[in-house]
Scaffold this active site. Structure first.
Site, PDB file in Angstrom:
ATOM      1  N   SER A   1       7.246  -4.352  -2.142  1.00 49.50           N
ATOM      2  CA  SER A   1       7.136  -3.500  -0.961  1.00 49.50           C
ATOM      3  C   SER A   1       7.269  -4.337   0.306  1.00 49.50           C
ATOM      4  CB  SER A   1       5.797  -2.760  -0.951  1.00 49.50           C
ATOM      5  OG  SER A   1       4.778  -3.547  -0.349  1.00 49.50           O
ATOM      6  N   ASP A   2       7.665  -3.680   1.390  1.00 46.61           N
ATOM      7  CA  ASP A   2       7.620  -4.334   2.690  1.00 46.61           C
ATOM      8  C   ASP A   2       6.173  -4.342   3.181  1.00 46.61           C
ATOM      9  OD1 ASP A   2       8.450  -5.620   4.978  1.00 46.61           O
ATOM     10  OD2 ASP A   2      10.117  -4.261   5.341  1.00 46.61           O
ATOM     11  N   ALA A   3       5.908  -5.207   4.136  1.00 47.06           N
ATOM     12  CA  ALA A   3       4.532  -5.434   4.573  1.00 47.06           C
ATOM     13  C   ALA A   3       3.935  -4.177   5.187  1.00 47.06           C
ATOM     14  CB  ALA A   3       4.485  -6.583   5.576  1.00 47.06           C
TER      15      ALA A   3
ATOM     16  N   ALA B   1       3.843  -1.239   4.096  1.00 47.51           N
ATOM     17  CA  ALA B   1       4.510   0.021   3.782  1.00 47.51           C
ATOM     18  C   ALA B   1       3.727   0.900   2.805  1.00 47.51           C
ATOM     19  CB  ALA B   1       5.910  -0.252   3.252  1.00 47.51           C
TER      20      ALA B   1
END
Length: 955
Positions: free
Chosen positions: A239-241, A243
């Site tokens: 995952s992106d930070a 998110a």
């Protein structure tokens, strides 16, 4: 296996078997803990702590000094896969070397970014390679191969592609939904990812913050339906930070974090990047989801397996067999040479009437002017510089320091308030306590929060003369004579303390706001205004202390300084562009293509004083510069070129290297040429070189050299599923140079809108004067195809295609015709398949939304509508008697079929479906049509159309 060497430690066993053995030994809570970005050690099994996510876009980032290569868009401008592969290899070797001395450095690298540069106003334009899916995927494949290494079993680093999927806006980036029709999805956005994944050099992907078709990317069904079907290897989705929390906190897609976390894990997210190093909240959410029955333990096991596969591939469990252990290389002569070579190859000569190259032996004076003349800019994803070469440094070294004059062109000003002139007090030596940029152990200044060890500004005495630089849109920086920028630290005090603008929240940017007879100075990072008191200057929010009303006293205008330097020189080199931390960056889109007004004035002042003015744009993105392109004898663009930018530029200007970079995206002439930033329909909105109907300022693939090339002997023939293309390129000019030969294809009589031409292959080759070379390309027949929404598959339509040998997308030199035989495309089989609402041919006033939270699309009007959908060539056979529309929400659906102006009148369905947007009902309405005809559907209100089915007459 012996008790002291369990199967997961046996290198003779396949990874799958070893992973299963290790998985079986992990306790349930240990498995959950592995799904956070910072996975803790499991000492009893000998598992070390592991972190997903080491940024490595154009060098190892955020971990201190490292070799800094050109920005990704600059690597894209090289059009050179072999060079990009070598850069990836160097970055991975530095990651290994840095990890050997600092275990915070990770080997799961988050790079490259393969989002297509659809709109040049995107703030993160610097991170992508190109607007074209073929070029982007070729370079991404090359970079990941370099990062991965060529050992058949063990990986040097494990690259993760960013950002899945269709992500090109920072404005509302975690709440905006991109409406992506199936043709754009398959022909454009997915293609950028697919080639690299199929090449086997990718360890995984990172979903983007935004939503696609109404559904957050961290729940993307395409992870399962597309990505995981492209390869047999396990892929880790990180995952992106922050998110995962966005699913509830900003997107409000779920009511609870347990629901959101469970849905993301089921969709395919394997590693949760959330809450920094604290994994407890993620594991608590996972545990809660299990307790509520939202997850099955097998869902957790699937993700843990993917995580462990990456760790086995990186050699963690076989240190004695890892071919990359102890082989890292850091800041070697080879890496330094490669950084310069990459910067040289990234230079794109846009305009040249013969003023370039300059002759260093002529002994003529060169004026190097402009805000970027004596700086080496870094971006958010750079490491700290070990070496630094500014344009001024490079030109002085190559042309002779005594023949080079410099003028920055900043306005010199004093700021007066009621208490007196603002002054930077003596620091008492405190300014020397910070490590010098690039020194061993120094942190990247862009990551520092702001210094508090220096005294704040005061208002007394003669005042300090500040260098004021306007970066566009009124965003300015103020620099003291010692080179330190005014910056605001956490305590709110204003100090001359920063080596450069930087940080996640930039603390060095201000705006002068007219106020009465003077100005207020607003700090953009905090929103507060400058206040001046006896204990020094600070910024305060509205409602706090009264802001200082400033009078700006100009000591010297930057244009005057530039004009004087230009008049004293034989040739002027104006270096303009952007600071990657200002006006267009992650979290901030640009609002215009225009060059900042202050920089526009500088080149005009230089040219007025000296017609031999060369404009060098060092920038993360294109500009609209029609006046400069028409008025100046030479214009050159380079992305920020890393540590060797200045030396590389000087060698290009001197003719030591013939510039041969090519534009990786279209340079438009004006803002009016661009569609809305949020319009992701490259086909309908006529975006990028593929569909743009206007005349660009500089086309995709454009770039000049110091010589000329002739193209001859084009041959294009099909053999099976491959089109073999060959032609000869000859250097007919006086200088050795690279040429980037480009192959484009286009359909001559397509049945649906197709690109004007599409890049199918390219090659960068070096040719000596008079040298010719026969170039051969194998183009897959699929490159001629498109996504047929009527059949739901990739299709190569029979017909005649042009195959072009070209120097750019607007400069085809040779053309060959190729006929592809086969059955004609069939009409839409609507009786057999029905109509998926999103499979339209044309639309107006609609957007695609999520049919439900897990998968599927629907179409809804934008606002209250009406929205219109067109489906061409629908085959109603001998006739239909009813249509059944699957709808939710409230509003109307109107169907009308017509063939050559005749056909049934419109029929209407009204819906009022309780239960929210995902509660669909099937409404049957009388509808008669026969044969092949177009179908139009009009949507009005808050209605969502998922599907239409038809019942045959007599059926």
């Amino acid at each position: 296996m012996t008790a002291d060497r369990p199967p997961y430690r046996d290198p003779r066993l396949p990874f799958d078997q070893r992973v299963d053995d290790l998985l079986g030994r992990l306790a349930p809570d240990e498995r959950l803990a592995l799904l956070h970005q910072f996975a803790p050690a499991v000492d009893r099994l000998g598992l070390a702590a592991f972190r997903t996510g080491q940024e490595a876009l154009h060098g190892v980032a955020w971990m201190g000094p490292a070799t800094v290569f050109p920005q990704a868009v600059g690597l894209g401008a090289t059009w050179n896969e072999e060079l990009v592969r070598r850069v990836g290899e160097a970055v991975s070797r530095e990651a290994r070397a840095m990890r050997a001395r600092d275990d915070r450095v990770g080997l799961n690298v988050w790079a490259p970014t393969v989002n297509l540069l659809r709109n040049p106003l995107w703030g993160r334009n610097e991170e992508g390679y190109s607007e074209d899916p073929a070029l982007t995927s070729a370079l991404a494949t090359a970079y990941t191969r370099g990062l991965r290494g060529d050992h058949p079993v063990y990986w040097r680093t494990a690259p993760v592609l960013k950002h899945w999927l269709a992500h090109n806006n920072e404005t509302g980036r975690d709440t905006h939904s991109a409406s992506v029709r199936p043709r754009v999805l398959h022909e454009y956005d997915l293609r950028a990812f697919r080639t690299a994944v199929e090449a086997g050099a990718v360890a995984g992907v990172m979903p983007a913050y935004n939503l696609v078709n109404g559904r957050p990317n961290h729940l993307s069904p395409h992870l399962r339906e597309q990505l995981r079907t492209w390869t047999g290897q396990e892929l880790l989705v990180c995952s992106d930070a922050g998110a995962p929390s966005n699913l509830v906190d900003s997107q409000h897609y779920f009511a609870t974090h347990e629901e959101a976390t469970a849905a993301a894990l089921r969709a395919g997210v394997d590693s949760f990047t959330d809450h920094g190093t604290d994994g407890s909240r993620t594991t608590a959410r996972l545990r809660g989801a299990l307790d509520r029955g939202l997850l099955d333990p097998s869902d957790v096991d699937t993700a843990v397996r993917r995580h462990l596969h990456v760790r086995f591939a990186l050699g963690e469990f076989d240190p004695e067999l890892d071919p990359h252990a102890g082989t890292g290389a850091f800041d070697t002569p080879e890496h330094r040479a490669l950084a310069r070579e990459a910067a040289e190859q990234a230079a794109v000569l846009l305009v040249n009437d013969g003023v370039l190259p300059l002759d260093p032996a002529a002994g003529r004076r060169v004026a190097v002017v402009g805000p970027l003349a004596d700086t080496c800019k870094l971006d958010w994803y750079s490491g700290a510089l070990l070496h630094r070469s500014t344009p001024l440094d490079g030109i002085r070294e190559r042309f002779g320091a005594d023949l080079v004059v410099h003028a920055e062109g900043a306005d010199l000003v004093r700021l007066r308030c009621a208490a007196g002139l603002l002054r930077v007090p003596d620091s008492g030596g405190a300014a020397e306590t910070a490590p010098a940029p690039g020194s061993e152990g120094a942190l990247d200044p862009a990551l520092l929060a702001g210094r508090t060890d220096l005294p704040p500004l005061t208002a007394d005495g003669e005042g300090t003369v500040f260098a004021l630089t306007d970066w566009g849109g009124g965003v300015l920086t103020l620099r003291a004579p010692d080179g330190r920028y005014l910056s605001v630290a956490d305590d709110g005090r204003v100090r001359a303390s920063a080596d450069r603008p930087g940080g996640w929240v930039v603390r060095e940017t201000f705006r002068l706001e007219p106020h009465g007879d003077g100005h207020l100075l607003r700090h953009l990072g905090t929103g507060g205004h400058l206040c001046v008191a006896a204990d020094g200057a600070k910024v305060a929010a509205d409602g706090g202390p009264a802001p200082a009303v400033l009078t700006v006293e100009t000591v010297r205008r930057g244009t005057d300084e530039v004009a004087a330097a230009a008049a004293s020189a034989d040739t002027v080199v104006v270096v303009a562009g952007n600071d990657p931390h200002i006006n267009g960056r992650e979290t901030e889109d640009r609002t215009t293509l225009a060059l900042p007004e202050s920089q526009d004035r500088l080149w005009r002042a230089a040219r007025a004083a000296n017609p031999r003015t060369v404009l060098v744009l060092a920038s993360s993105y294109p500009y609209a510069i029609p006046d400069a392109a028409a008025a100046l004898p030479a214009v050159l663009w380079t992305a920020h070129g890393g540590q060797a930018a200045g030396a590389a530029l000087a060698r290009v200007l001197a003719g030591d290297v013939s510039p041969a970079g090519r534009l990786p995206q279209t340079w438009y002439a004006a803002d009016a040429d661009l569609p809305d930033l949020f319009d992701y329909d490259v086909i309908g909105a006529r975006q990028t070189y593929l569909y743009f109907d206007g005349r660009p300022l500089f086309p995709f693939g454009h770039g000049l050299t110091y010589t000329h090339f002739a193209y001859a002997g084009l041959d294009a023939r099909r053999r099976g599923d491959t089109v073999h293309v060959a032609f000869t390129v000859t250097n007919t000019g006086p200088a050795a140079s690279d040429e980037v030969a480009q192959v484009y294809v286009r359909a001559l009589a397509p049945s649906v809108p197709r690109p004007h031409r599409a890049l199918a292959a390219h090659r960068r080759v070096h040719l000596a004067p008079g040298e010719g070379r026969r170039l051969e390309f194998a183009v897959p027949l699929d490159a001629l195809g498109f996504w047929d929404v009527a059949a739901g598959r990739w299709t190569v339509e029979p017909g005649v295609y042009a195959v072009e040998a070209a120097a750019s997308s607007a400069d085809p030199r040779l053309e060959a015709r190729l006929r592809v035989d086969g059955p004609a495309l069939a009409p839409r089989p609507v009786l057999e398949r029905g109509l998926e609402a999103a499979d339209y041919d044309e639309q107006g006033g609609t957007e695609i939304a999520d049919r439900d939270r897990a998968s599927g699309d629907c179409v809804t009007p934008v606002g209250t509508g009406p929205g219109e959908l067109l489906y061409r060539a629908c085959d109603f056979g001998a006739g239909v008697r009813t249509a059944t529309v699957e709808v939710s929400g409230t509003g109307t659906v109107v169907l009308a079929g017509a063939a050559e102006g005749t056909g049934p009148g419109p029929v209407r369905a009204e819906a009022a479906v309780p239960g929210g947007p995902y509660a669909y009902t099937a409404l049957e309405i009388p509808f008669t049509a026969a044969g092949v005809r177009d179908l139009r559907i009009t949507l009005t209100g808050r209605i969502r159309l998922a599907r239409v089915r038809f019942t045959a007459a007599g059926g």
